[in-house]
Structures are given as structure tokens and as C-alpha cells.
Enzyme design. Sequence first.
Site, PDB file in Angstrom:
ATOM      1  N   ASP A 200       0.905  -1.138   0.000  1.00 15.39           N
ATOM      2  CA  ASP A 200       0.000   0.000   0.000  1.00 15.39           C
ATOM      3  C   ASP A 200       0.948   1.193   0.000  1.00 15.39           C
ATOM      4  O   ASP A 200       1.586   1.478   1.017  1.00 15.39           O
ATOM      5  CB  ASP A 200      -0.872   0.007   1.267  1.00 15.39           C
ATOM      6  N   HIS A 201       1.078   1.864  -1.147  1.00 17.70           N
ATOM      7  CA  HIS A 201       2.185   2.836  -1.252  1.00 17.70           C
ATOM      8  C   HIS A 201       2.023   3.992  -0.267  1.00 17.70           C
ATOM      9  O   HIS A 201       2.991   4.672   0.052  1.00 17.70           O
ATOM     10  CB  HIS A 201       2.380   3.314  -2.690  1.00 17.70           C
ATOM     11  N   HIS A 263      -5.780   2.819   1.296  1.00 14.16           N
ATOM     12  CA  HIS A 263      -5.016   3.972   1.791  1.00 14.16           C
ATOM     13  C   HIS A 263      -5.696   4.663   2.976  1.00 14.16           C
ATOM     14  O   HIS A 263      -5.062   4.976   3.982  1.00 14.16           O
ATOM     15  CB  HIS A 263      -4.811   5.013   0.694  1.00 14.16           C
TER      16      HIS A 263
END
Length: 516
Positions: A200-201, A263
Site C-alpha cells: 500500500d504505497h 489507503h
Amino acid sequence: MIPEIQPSISREEILCAETQGRPCGLVVFGASGDLARRKIVGSLFDLFRRDLLSPHFYFLGSGRSEFSEQQYRQTVRESIETGDIDPDAIDRFLSSFYYLAGDYTDAAFYASIRKRLGELDQTHNVSECHIFYLSVPPMIYGSITEQLGASGLNQCGKDVCEYPPRLVVEKPFGHNLVSARELDGKIRRHFDESQIYRIDHYLGKETVQNILMLRFANAIFEPIWNRNYVDHIQITIAESVGVEHRAGYYDKSGALRDMFQNHMLQMMSLAMMEPPSSFDAEAIRDEKVKLLRSIRPLQIAGPWNSDIVRARYAPGSVNGVKVQGYTQEKDVSKNSKTETFVAAKIFVDNWRWKDVPVYLRTGKRLAAKRTEIAIQFKQVPHSLFASVGLEEMPPNVLVLKIQPDEGINLSFQAKRPGAKTCMSTLHMNFNYSDLFGSEAPESYQRLLLDCMLGDQTLFARQDDVMIAWQLLDPILEVWSHEDFPLYAYSAGSESFPEADHLIESDGRQWRSLHHS
Ligand code: BG6
């Protein structure tokens, strides 16, 4: 002008613990794709320049497109050769890049990968440490992991295995609870949870990581981080861009699946979880899961009494430029019911947060790009200055700024010089770029490095992915009914009436997207 107080930092105060990645071979499936070229390769190059890549690191790109190794190196060169970069450094970096083309469903392809890894391990003196990165559409995750398992690439070749092979997967992790379970089942037939790194950047962004430092490396915040002092929390991920060239994926996904399921809930759990017993991946991930488990199911009774609102952008103008509406975008279905905006009110039913609302919103084509977590504290219980007209004191707000600037802003009240009782809101504001001299590193750098080091802290665990889907499944079900409202907002707007109602009916307001 809002007065600002600038913080400063001395070099002696910087305590660092940054370790070079382990010697390893990184195999990227989908190596000629957009993500691999834009994010993965660029981040590896930055790690290389910061001396954080092991001298024994190598990269094996693989994909369906036929490239010779020289041609592949050339495409990598083109994606990193921007600005003032030393050509020798690029040559040195590229000298450990290789490429192998093949069919993802063909066992022979995996036999050739295995053979090539054996040769490259020898060339680069790597002792069986392999990372498999799936930078491909999720519908082929299953076949690749199946083949990796069948070819034995999911295991160490030795009896004692210090660094078992790792699998990196990109979101979306499923489309709903059932498909997420199915996907997980396929992957876990061949890879153990300790081998799986779900990216999950957002968890790689500096300020998101800084939530842990801010909360648990300072004694002053934790005592007030609870329902006794916090009035409410706002989490915003606003984008000014539209769907861009990704409508093929996005139109089947929408903002709830694309941003909210991952996010937003990840940021919320880090900001609100209990202190973990240690700075260890499992301890932190346990606390995040406990927090997600305490979320009260959202009410979705009807348009004006739901805890969640969806909408999509209509034509409008962003930063003075006219833009089209979502349904006019290329590759968007004319009958699309996909939302590009979601706002929700969430309660966490636990001792710390009972009855503190958390307002979350995310959307494309909004007035500005802004990502932040704002903790709004309660007002002072009694105003001493009521007699001179200062009855309502603006509350203190602590903002963890994630984009476009990364930093922290704390607002508080102070006396203005001069007139006896004249008050101002001051902002104690710090930006990473001002203090540390450069922009924060791209989030993939941190995540790739952690994967090389075997640190899963910043990766989503299977149970937290499932809990997020459990929470959202009933919403997706209700939204699938044709008549459930999908509102419209003009591209470039800050908000719209139905989203405002969600927060204003509680006597609160969304923060402006143009705040400092
Ligand atoms: C991605 C979403 O995960 O995050 C995109 O799929 C979105 O739709 C992007 O635009 C936003 O990321 P960032 O880092 O630009 O805020």
C-alpha cells in the site's frame, strides 16, 4: 497573512537507522509496464544513488513483450534518464539488469527463470534470496503464484532457509470480501503469510510513517490523543487529477475500492491504534487490526441518513482549465455508476475513541491536491475572554500533512501585540523539504528496501485486508442497487451539498482544501 512560526533542527538531533538492503535478486513480472518503469525502477535507482542497494543486488525483468537484454536496459535508461544524472552511475546501475520474456501460464517459462536465477546468483554472489514482484493485473496473480509454487521457486533450495523467497503484490487485493478470500487462498497455497508483502504505497510516505514517531517518540501527544481531548478527526485524500489513462481499471473499481478500502483505512488505523508493545511488524499490525475491528458498521439507510456518500465529477474547471466530466472520459462506460468521490463518517467503538467521529473523504478532480490527517481538539471549556467579545475560541488543530507538502502543522491561539485583548491563530508549521533540504523520498523506495530487509511493518497483513472488505461489503451491496443516489459535483469544486450535510449536520465543517 496567517502568522507562521518556523521550527529549526540541528544535525546532532537527527538519529538515523538506515540499513542497506540485503544481497538479493528481484524478479519483476510485468517489467515493461507503466508501474515497473515509473515507480519500481526509478525508486531502485534512487536507492542505488543513496548507497542503499547492496552491491550484490540484481534485477530480472520478465514479461510477455520480447526484449533483448540490451533493449530492456535501454527502456530502463529512458525512464530514469531525466535531469542532471551522472551517465556512469546509470551504466553501473544498469549493469545488473536482465530480462527474460515468456508466457506467465507456461511451466517452461518458470523453468527458465529458475535456471537464470541460478546463473545470476553466481554472477552477483547472491545466496538464494529472491523477491518476486507481481506488477501485473490482479487476475493473473493466481496463475503466477501457482506456477511459482509448481516450479519450487516459492521455497529455498536449502534445508535451512534464512531468507525464504518473498512475493510482493500490488492492490487491488480482491474486488470484495469473497474475491479477496479467493485470491488470498490461491496465493497462500504456495506462500506463507511471512513471505507475502502487500504493497500500500501510502504506508511508504514519510509523513504516514511519521505518525508512529510523532505519537510514540514524544510524551506530549499521547495523553491528549483520546476522546477526552479530541473533538473529531478528518482524513482527506483529495486529488485534482481525473481518472487519467486508467479508466479501464478505475471504472470497475471506483473510489471506495481504489482509495478507501486501503489507503484511507490504513492511515486511519495508524493514527488511531493503541500503542504497540514494540516497534515490531507483528506488534504494529496487531494494533492496526484491533482498531479496524472496533469500527462500528456504517449506517447506509438512505441518502440523508447514511454515514457514507458517493458522487462523481461532472464537467467543470480545475485551476482555471476546463475539464470534462467522468462519463465523457476515454474508456468510461456510458452507463457507468462508478463513484469518483466518497465521504464517510466512522466511529471507533473502543475505550479511547468512543463517540469521536472520524470524517473521511477522497475524490478525484477536486479543487486541489491535498492529503492530510487533521486532529481537531475540543475547545477550551470556558472562555476567560468572553467579556471582550471572544466567546468562541478556535480549537487547536494538529495536521499531519502528507501531500503536496509533507510535514506537520499545529494551530494555536496567541495574543497579538498591541491592543489589550486581540487574539490570532498561529501556525507552527514544518515541512520536510525545508528542514531536510530535499523532497521526501518516493514511497516505493522505503517499501522496496523494507522488503529486501524482510521487514513487513509497512505492508498490509491478510487479516487487515479482510476486515476492510468486511466493513465495505454491505456498502457495495447497497450501492449496487440502481436507485441508490450517485451525486454529481463539478470538477474543480471543494465539495457539494450532500457531502457537506454529512459533517454539517453534526455542527462541524470540512477543512478547506487550500489550507496551509
Ligand atoms: C493509487 C490509486 O493507489 O493512488 C490512484 O489507484 C490514485 O487512483 C493514487 O490516483 C494516488 O496516489 P498519490 O501517491 O498520488 O496520492
